[in-house]
Write a protein that holds these residues in place. Structure first.
Motif, mmCIF file in Angstrom:
data_model
loop_
_atom_site.group_PDB
_atom_site.id
_atom_site.type_symbol
_atom_site.label_atom_id
_atom_site.label_comp_id
_atom_site.label_asym_id
_atom_site.label_seq_id
_atom_site.Cartn_x
_atom_site.Cartn_y
_atom_site.Cartn_z
ATOM 1 N N SER A 47 0.809 -1.211 0.000
ATOM 2 C CA SER A 47 0.000 0.000 0.000
ATOM 3 C C SER A 47 0.844 1.263 0.000
ATOM 4 C CB SER A 47 -0.934 0.008 1.215
ATOM 5 O OG SER A 47 -0.183 0.196 2.383
ATOM 6 N N ALA A 48 2.154 1.120 -0.136
ATOM 7 C CA ALA A 48 3.017 2.300 -0.074
ATOM 8 C C ALA A 48 2.610 3.362 -1.093
ATOM 9 C CB ALA A 48 4.463 1.888 -0.273
ATOM 10 N N ALA A 49 2.072 2.935 -2.220
ATOM 11 C CA ALA A 49 1.691 3.888 -3.267
ATOM 12 C C ALA A 49 0.275 4.421 -3.073
ATOM 13 C CB ALA A 49 1.809 3.223 -4.633
ATOM 14 N N LEU A 50 -0.476 3.871 -2.126
ATOM 15 C CA LEU A 50 -1.850 4.304 -1.909
ATOM 16 C C LEU A 50 -1.879 5.561 -1.053
ATOM 17 C CD1 LEU A 50 -3.611 0.892 -1.235
ATOM 18 C CD2 LEU A 50 -3.616 2.207 -3.335
ATOM 19 N N ASN A 51 -2.692 6.498 -1.449
ATOM 20 C CA ASN A 51 -2.859 7.732 -0.692
ATOM 21 C C ASN A 51 -4.337 7.944 -0.449
ATOM 22 O OD1 ASN A 51 -0.102 8.580 -0.630
ATOM 23 N ND2 ASN A 51 -0.299 9.081 -2.797
ATOM 24 N N ASP A 69 -1.111 0.242 6.127
ATOM 25 C CA ASP A 69 -1.711 -1.008 5.684
ATOM 26 C C ASP A 69 -2.951 -1.395 6.479
ATOM 27 O OD1 ASP A 69 0.168 -1.546 3.702
ATOM 28 O OD2 ASP A 69 1.534 -2.480 5.127
ATOM 29 N N ASN A 70 -3.033 -0.937 7.725
ATOM 30 C CA ASN A 70 -4.111 -1.373 8.600
ATOM 31 C C ASN A 70 -4.410 -0.260 9.602
ATOM 32 O OD1 ASN A 70 -5.957 -2.882 9.997
ATOM 33 N ND2 ASN A 70 -4.601 -4.625 10.315
ATOM 34 N N VAL A 71 -5.619 0.297 9.553
ATOM 35 C CA VAL A 71 -5.979 1.429 10.402
ATOM 36 C C VAL A 71 -7.229 1.073 11.204
ATOM 37 C CG1 VAL A 71 -6.692 3.847 10.400
ATOM 38 C CG2 VAL A 71 -5.026 3.044 8.719
ATOM 39 N N LEU A 72 -7.093 1.044 12.530
ATOM 40 C CA LEU A 72 -8.233 0.793 13.405
ATOM 41 C C LEU A 72 -8.944 2.116 13.685
ATOM 42 C CD1 LEU A 72 -9.825 -1.186 15.223
ATOM 43 C CD2 LEU A 72 -8.238 -0.601 17.055
ATOM 44 N N GLU A 108 -5.494 -4.063 0.468
ATOM 45 C CA GLU A 108 -5.414 -5.427 -0.031
ATOM 46 C C GLU A 108 -5.310 -5.369 -1.554
ATOM 47 O OE1 GLU A 108 -7.749 -8.942 1.666
ATOM 48 O OE2 GLU A 108 -8.931 -8.369 -0.099
ATOM 49 N N ASN A 109 -4.209 -5.870 -2.083
ATOM 50 C CA ASN A 109 -3.980 -5.877 -3.534
ATOM 51 C C ASN A 109 -4.162 -4.492 -4.153
ATOM 52 O OD1 ASN A 109 -3.536 -8.676 -3.474
ATOM 53 N ND2 ASN A 109 -5.727 -9.055 -3.585
ATOM 54 N N GLY A 110 -3.612 -3.476 -3.501
ATOM 55 C CA GLY A 110 -3.667 -2.121 -4.035
ATOM 56 C C GLY A 110 -5.001 -1.427 -3.870
ATOM 57 N N GLN A 111 -5.911 -1.989 -3.080
ATOM 58 C CA GLN A 111 -7.255 -1.437 -2.887
ATOM 59 C C GLN A 111 -7.511 -1.261 -1.391
ATOM 60 O OE1 GLN A 111 -10.260 -0.933 -5.052
ATOM 61 N NE2 GLN A 111 -10.895 -0.040 -3.119
ATOM 62 N N PRO A 135 -14.915 -7.709 4.568
ATOM 63 C CA PRO A 135 -14.214 -6.615 3.886
ATOM 64 C C PRO A 135 -14.971 -6.153 2.642
ATOM 65 C CG PRO A 135 -12.702 -8.388 4.441
ATOM 66 C CD PRO A 135 -14.085 -8.905 4.692
ATOM 67 N N THR A 136 -15.081 -4.832 2.501
ATOM 68 C CA THR A 136 -15.795 -4.219 1.383
ATOM 69 C C THR A 136 -14.900 -3.147 0.767
ATOM 70 O OG1 THR A 136 -17.841 -4.588 2.608
ATOM 71 C CG2 THR A 136 -17.947 -3.064 0.758
#
Length: 156
Positions: A47-51, A69-72, A108-111, A135-136
């Motif tokens: 997820s490094a490229a995800l903003n 990667d994971n935010v509660l 997950e997988n760039g999403q 997960p949605t």
């Protein structure tokens, strides 16, 4: 000493973590779910490229999710030693029915995905109630409602 509903991870009276039932307990399959969050953070995704960011609609407070990667998401509770990554306590979380560990957003997988963590007052995505632990996918400008607290998901 309080009686709590089956499957609860924390006492509804004092907030203490509840122990898991014995493996021979007939209710064990139904109560196995609370142990799942302890395993979930061990599954990092690319997820490094995800903003992305979450915006609290009531006060425009922004929470940056970029590179995480994971935010509660939930409410802080020092007594139960719960300190979510996105603490909605100062944004009407307690009054709005946000659980201590209400939902999580993970990559997950760039999403980015949204998952309800067996919250008391439910998680809604674009006004659709999510089933717990399902997960949605999240998309830009999605509306997330945790209890009565409204958030907006924005991809940068």
């Amino acid at each position: 000493g309080s009686v709590n509903p089956a499957g609860e991870a924390f006492c509804s009276n004092c907030g203490s973590m509840l122990g898991a039932p014995a493996a021979t307990d007939a209710a064990a399959p139904a109560t196995a779910a609370p142990s799942a969050p302890a395993v979930a953070p061990a599954a990092p995704a690319v997820s490094a490229a995800l903003n992305a960011r979450l915006i609290v609609e009531a006060d425009n407070q922004e929470f940056d999710l970029s590179g995480k990667d994971n935010v509660l998401i939930g409410r802080e509770d020092a007594v139960s030693n719960i300190f979510p990554d996105v603490d909605l306590t100062p944004h009407g979380g307690e009054e709005g029915g946000v659980s201590r560990m209400h939902a999580r957003i993970f990559a997950e997988n760039g999403q980015y995905m949204l998952e309800d963590e067996n919250s008391t007052n439910f998680t809604f995505l674009n006004r659709q109630k999510l089933a717990p632990k399902t997960p949605t996918p999240l998309h830009d400008n999605d509306e997330i409602k945790l209890g009565r607290v409204l958030l907006r998901f924005k991809e940068a």
